[in-house]
Design a protein around this motif. Structure first.
Motif, PDB file in Angstrom:
ATOM      1  N   THR A 237     -14.205  -1.157 -28.288  1.00 50.83           N
ATOM      2  CA  THR A 237     -13.085  -0.432 -28.880  1.00 50.83           C
ATOM      3  C   THR A 237     -13.288  -0.178 -30.371  1.00 50.83           C
ATOM      4  O   THR A 237     -12.393   0.354 -31.020  1.00 50.83           O
ATOM      5  CB  THR A 237     -11.772  -1.209 -28.674  1.00 50.83           C
ATOM      6  N   GLU A 238     -14.453  -0.541 -30.874  1.00 48.37           N
ATOM      7  CA  GLU A 238     -14.735  -0.279 -32.279  1.00 48.37           C
ATOM      8  C   GLU A 238     -14.832   1.224 -32.484  1.00 48.37           C
ATOM      9  O   GLU A 238     -15.470   1.925 -31.720  1.00 48.37           O
ATOM     10  CB  GLU A 238     -16.063  -0.930 -32.680  1.00 48.37           C
ATOM     11  N   GLY A 239     -14.149   1.714 -33.488  1.00 48.30           N
ATOM     12  CA  GLY A 239     -14.239   3.128 -33.805  1.00 48.30           C
ATOM     13  C   GLY A 239     -13.034   3.955 -33.401  1.00 48.30           C
ATOM     14  O   GLY A 239     -12.870   5.059 -33.885  1.00 48.30           O
ATOM     15  N   PHE A 240     -12.203   3.448 -32.485  1.00 52.06           N
ATOM     16  CA  PHE A 240     -11.029   4.224 -32.103  1.00 52.06           C
ATOM     17  C   PHE A 240      -9.832   3.323 -31.837  1.00 52.06           C
ATOM     18  O   PHE A 240      -9.978   2.129 -31.594  1.00 52.06           O
ATOM     19  CB  PHE A 240     -11.304   5.113 -30.883  1.00 52.06           C
ATOM     20  N   ARG A 241      -8.676   3.925 -31.890  1.00 53.72           N
ATOM     21  CA  ARG A 241      -7.410   3.231 -31.617  1.00 53.72           C
ATOM     22  C   ARG A 241      -6.512   4.156 -30.826  1.00 53.72           C
ATOM     23  O   ARG A 241      -6.400   5.337 -31.141  1.00 53.72           O
ATOM     24  CB  ARG A 241      -6.746   2.865 -32.939  1.00 53.72           C
ATOM     25  N   LEU A 242      -5.892   3.651 -29.766  1.00 55.04           N
ATOM     26  CA  LEU A 242      -4.944   4.434 -28.970  1.00 55.04           C
ATOM     27  C   LEU A 242      -3.576   4.419 -29.634  1.00 55.04           C
ATOM     28  O   LEU A 242      -3.085   3.360 -30.033  1.00 55.04           O
ATOM     29  CB  LEU A 242      -4.829   3.848 -27.561  1.00 55.04           C
TER      30      LEU A 242
ATOM     31  N   ASP B 283      -1.283   1.734 -44.030  1.00 56.02           N
ATOM     32  CA  ASP B 283      -2.265   0.659 -43.820  1.00 56.02           C
ATOM     33  C   ASP B 283      -3.242   0.958 -42.676  1.00 56.02           C
ATOM     34  O   ASP B 283      -3.997   0.093 -42.264  1.00 56.02           O
ATOM     35  CB  ASP B 283      -1.548  -0.672 -43.600  1.00 56.02           C
ATOM     36  N   TRP B 284      -3.248   2.172 -42.185  1.00 54.16           N
ATOM     37  CA  TRP B 284      -4.175   2.543 -41.110  1.00 54.16           C
ATOM     38  C   TRP B 284      -5.587   2.740 -41.658  1.00 54.16           C
ATOM     39  O   TRP B 284      -5.778   3.236 -42.773  1.00 54.16           O
ATOM     40  CB  TRP B 284      -3.708   3.811 -40.412  1.00 54.16           C
ATOM     41  N   ASP B 285      -6.554   2.383 -40.851  1.00 55.71           N
ATOM     42  CA  ASP B 285      -7.966   2.501 -41.197  1.00 55.71           C
ATOM     43  C   ASP B 285      -8.410   3.959 -41.052  1.00 55.71           C
ATOM     44  O   ASP B 285      -8.414   4.511 -39.958  1.00 55.71           O
ATOM     45  CB  ASP B 285      -8.780   1.592 -40.272  1.00 55.71           C
ATOM     46  N   ARG B 286      -8.791   4.555 -42.143  1.00 48.57           N
ATOM     47  CA  ARG B 286      -9.218   5.967 -42.109  1.00 48.57           C
ATOM     48  C   ARG B 286     -10.622   6.148 -41.523  1.00 48.57           C
ATOM     49  O   ARG B 286     -11.051   7.273 -41.297  1.00 48.57           O
ATOM     50  CB  ARG B 286      -9.122   6.577 -43.493  1.00 48.57           C
ATOM     51  N   GLY B 287     -11.295   5.054 -41.247  1.00 54.55           N
ATOM     52  CA  GLY B 287     -12.595   5.135 -40.604  1.00 54.55           C
ATOM     53  C   GLY B 287     -12.517   5.233 -39.088  1.00 54.55           C
ATOM     54  O   GLY B 287     -13.522   5.496 -38.435  1.00 54.55           O
ATOM     55  N   LEU B 288     -11.323   5.023 -38.534  1.00 59.53           N
ATOM     56  CA  LEU B 288     -11.147   5.080 -37.082  1.00 59.53           C
ATOM     57  C   LEU B 288     -10.790   6.483 -36.619  1.00 59.53           C
ATOM     58  O   LEU B 288     -10.286   7.299 -37.386  1.00 59.53           O
ATOM     59  CB  LEU B 288     -10.025   4.133 -36.644  1.00 59.53           C
ATOM     60  N   VAL B 289     -11.009   6.720 -35.329  1.00 58.51           N
ATOM     61  CA  VAL B 289     -10.507   7.916 -34.661  1.00 58.51           C
ATOM     62  C   VAL B 289      -9.267   7.478 -33.898  1.00 58.51           C
ATOM     63  O   VAL B 289      -9.311   6.490 -33.152  1.00 58.51           O
ATOM     64  CB  VAL B 289     -11.552   8.506 -33.685  1.00 58.51           C
ATOM     65  N   TYR B 290      -8.169   8.179 -34.081  1.00 55.27           N
ATOM     66  CA  TYR B 290      -6.915   7.841 -33.412  1.00 55.27           C
ATOM     67  C   TYR B 290      -6.740   8.755 -32.208  1.00 55.27           C
ATOM     68  O   TYR B 290      -6.700   9.979 -32.340  1.00 55.27           O
ATOM     69  CB  TYR B 290      -5.745   7.932 -34.396  1.00 55.27           C
ATOM     70  N   VAL B 291      -6.687   8.137 -31.025  1.00 50.92           N
ATOM     71  CA  VAL B 291      -6.547   8.873 -29.772  1.00 50.92           C
ATOM     72  C   VAL B 291      -5.067   8.869 -29.403  1.00 50.92           C
ATOM     73  O   VAL B 291      -4.519   7.837 -29.003  1.00 50.92           O
ATOM     74  CB  VAL B 291      -7.403   8.246 -28.645  1.00 50.92           C
ATOM     75  N   CYS B 292      -4.438  10.013 -29.583  1.00 50.10           N
ATOM     76  CA  CYS B 292      -2.999  10.142 -29.341  1.00 50.10           C
ATOM     77  C   CYS B 292      -2.743  10.441 -27.863  1.00 50.10           C
ATOM     78  O   CYS B 292      -3.486  11.198 -27.236  1.00 50.10           O
ATOM     79  CB  CYS B 292      -2.440  11.294 -30.159  1.00 50.10           C
TER      80      CYS B 292
END
Length: 140
Positions: A41-46, A78-87
């Motif tokens: 799950t590194e790299g993205f967040r749902l 406080d969100w990590d701008r290095g992640l991809v957010y999967v909406c």
């Protein structure tokens, strides 16, 4: 001439560019669940983009909830701008995921949308926390 070929297909290079671009905007539930199952799950967040009540009733395990109408500089500070957010939202019939993706991208985040939303996820037999989608509408 058949209806299927009334409009000729694009040349292979144009088709490859088009379909690659399409994949840059959406994540497939099968790919996401494989990553979750493998612990990759590194790299993205749902991100569930419907309201808190809908999220409490049914959501993808590990997802965070931020309704699209609450997305701003403060709620994402406080969100990590290095992640991809999967909406994601309820389904193709709901556009909360699209609204969330627009809001987050305007705030400078990299985003994708989960194809088919929670309904497609649940229909594929993937785990849902809560009671499932029975009786829940889009709630966006």
């Amino acid at each position: 001439m058949t209806n299927t070929l009334r409009f000729p297909p694009a040349d292979p290079a144009a088709a490859a560019a088009f379909f690659a671009a399409e994949l840059s905007f959406e994540a497939d539930p099968d790919d996401v669940v494989r990553d979750l199952a493998a612990g990759e799950t590194e790299g993205f967040r749902l991100v569930e983009t419907r309201g808190a009540e809908a999220f409490a009733r049914a959501h993808i395990p590990g997802a965070i909830n931020l309704p699209h109408w609450e997305m701003d500089e403060t709620t994402t500070a406080d969100w990590d701008r290095g992640l991809v957010y999967v909406c994601y939202c309820e389904s193709f019939e709901c556009n909360a995921a699209t609204k969330g993706a627009v809001a987050l991208s305007r705030l400078g985040f990299r985003v994708k949308r989960l194809a088919g939303g929670l309904r497609a996820w649940e229909a594929a037999g993937y785990p849902v926390e809560g009671h499932g989608l029975h009786g829940i509408g889009c709630a966006c």
